[in-house]
Motif scaffolding. Structure first.
Motif, short mmCIF file in Angstrom:
data_model
loop_
_atom_site.label_atom_id
_atom_site.label_comp_id
_atom_site.label_asym_id
_atom_site.label_seq_id
_atom_site.Cartn_x
_atom_site.Cartn_y
_atom_site.Cartn_z
N TRP A 7 30.59 -61.49 -19.32
CA TRP A 7 30.00 -60.40 -18.54
C TRP A 7 28.92 -59.66 -19.33
N ARG A 8 28.84 -59.91 -20.63
CA ARG A 8 27.85 -59.21 -21.45
C ARG A 8 26.48 -59.89 -21.43
N SER A 9 26.40 -61.09 -20.87
CA SER A 9 25.09 -61.76 -20.84
C SER A 9 24.19 -61.05 -19.82
N LEU A 19 26.37 -56.86 -6.79
CA LEU A 19 27.55 -57.04 -5.96
C LEU A 19 27.94 -55.78 -5.21
N GLU A 20 28.55 -55.99 -4.05
CA GLU A 20 29.16 -54.87 -3.33
C GLU A 20 30.55 -54.66 -3.90
N ARG A 21 31.26 -53.65 -3.42
CA ARG A 21 32.57 -53.29 -3.97
C ARG A 21 33.55 -54.45 -4.04
N GLN A 22 33.68 -55.20 -2.95
CA GLN A 22 34.66 -56.28 -2.92
C GLN A 22 34.33 -57.35 -3.95
N GLY A 23 33.07 -57.70 -4.07
CA GLY A 23 32.66 -58.71 -5.03
C GLY A 23 32.88 -58.25 -6.46
N PHE A 24 32.59 -56.98 -6.73
CA PHE A 24 32.80 -56.46 -8.07
C PHE A 24 34.29 -56.41 -8.39
N ALA A 25 35.10 -56.01 -7.42
CA ALA A 25 36.56 -55.98 -7.62
C ALA A 25 37.08 -57.37 -7.95
N GLU A 27 35.38 -59.87 -9.33
CA GLU A 27 34.94 -60.23 -10.68
C GLU A 27 35.79 -59.54 -11.74
N PHE A 28 36.18 -58.30 -11.50
CA PHE A 28 37.03 -57.57 -12.43
C PHE A 28 38.42 -58.22 -12.49
N GLN A 62 51.33 -58.27 -5.30
CA GLN A 62 51.30 -57.66 -6.63
C GLN A 62 49.89 -57.24 -7.02
N TRP A 63 48.91 -58.05 -6.68
CA TRP A 63 47.54 -57.78 -7.10
C TRP A 63 46.72 -57.09 -6.01
N GLY A 64 47.34 -56.75 -4.88
CA GLY A 64 46.64 -56.02 -3.84
C GLY A 64 45.62 -56.86 -3.09
N LEU A 65 45.87 -58.16 -2.99
CA LEU A 65 44.93 -59.05 -2.31
C LEU A 65 45.22 -59.08 -0.81
#
Length: 76
Positions: A7-9, A19-25, A27-28, A62-65
């Motif tokens: 993620w640092r590149s 990314l929008e919120r869902q995409g960033f979530a 990736e996290f 568990q992961w809120g998916l």
């Protein structure tokens, strides 16, 4: 699960910033080692013993998916 890019590149940073919120979530989450371990166990990958299996619903809860747009049978 394939290793996510660093993620640092600069290239990855630019992509993450678009990314929008869902995409960033996502990736996290996919960079979280505990999630990756659960995913590997659920999928039965060689990284975990075959006797260990987690139901998909349990992992999702568990992961809120959520999967609101589940695929449907095409009737073949």
């Amino acid at each position: 699960m394939a290793e996510p890019t660093d993620w640092r590149s600069q290239t990855t940073e630019r992509a993450l910033n678009r990314l929008e919120r869902q995409g960033f979530a996502w990736e996290f989450l996919r960079r979280n080692p505990d999630y990756r371990s659960d995913y590997d166990r659920m999928r039965g990958t060689p990284a975990s013993p075959p006797s260990v299996s987690l139901p998909q619903r349990s992992v999702a809860h568990q992961w809120g998916l959520r999967f609101p747009d589940r695929s449907r049978s095409l009737g073949y």
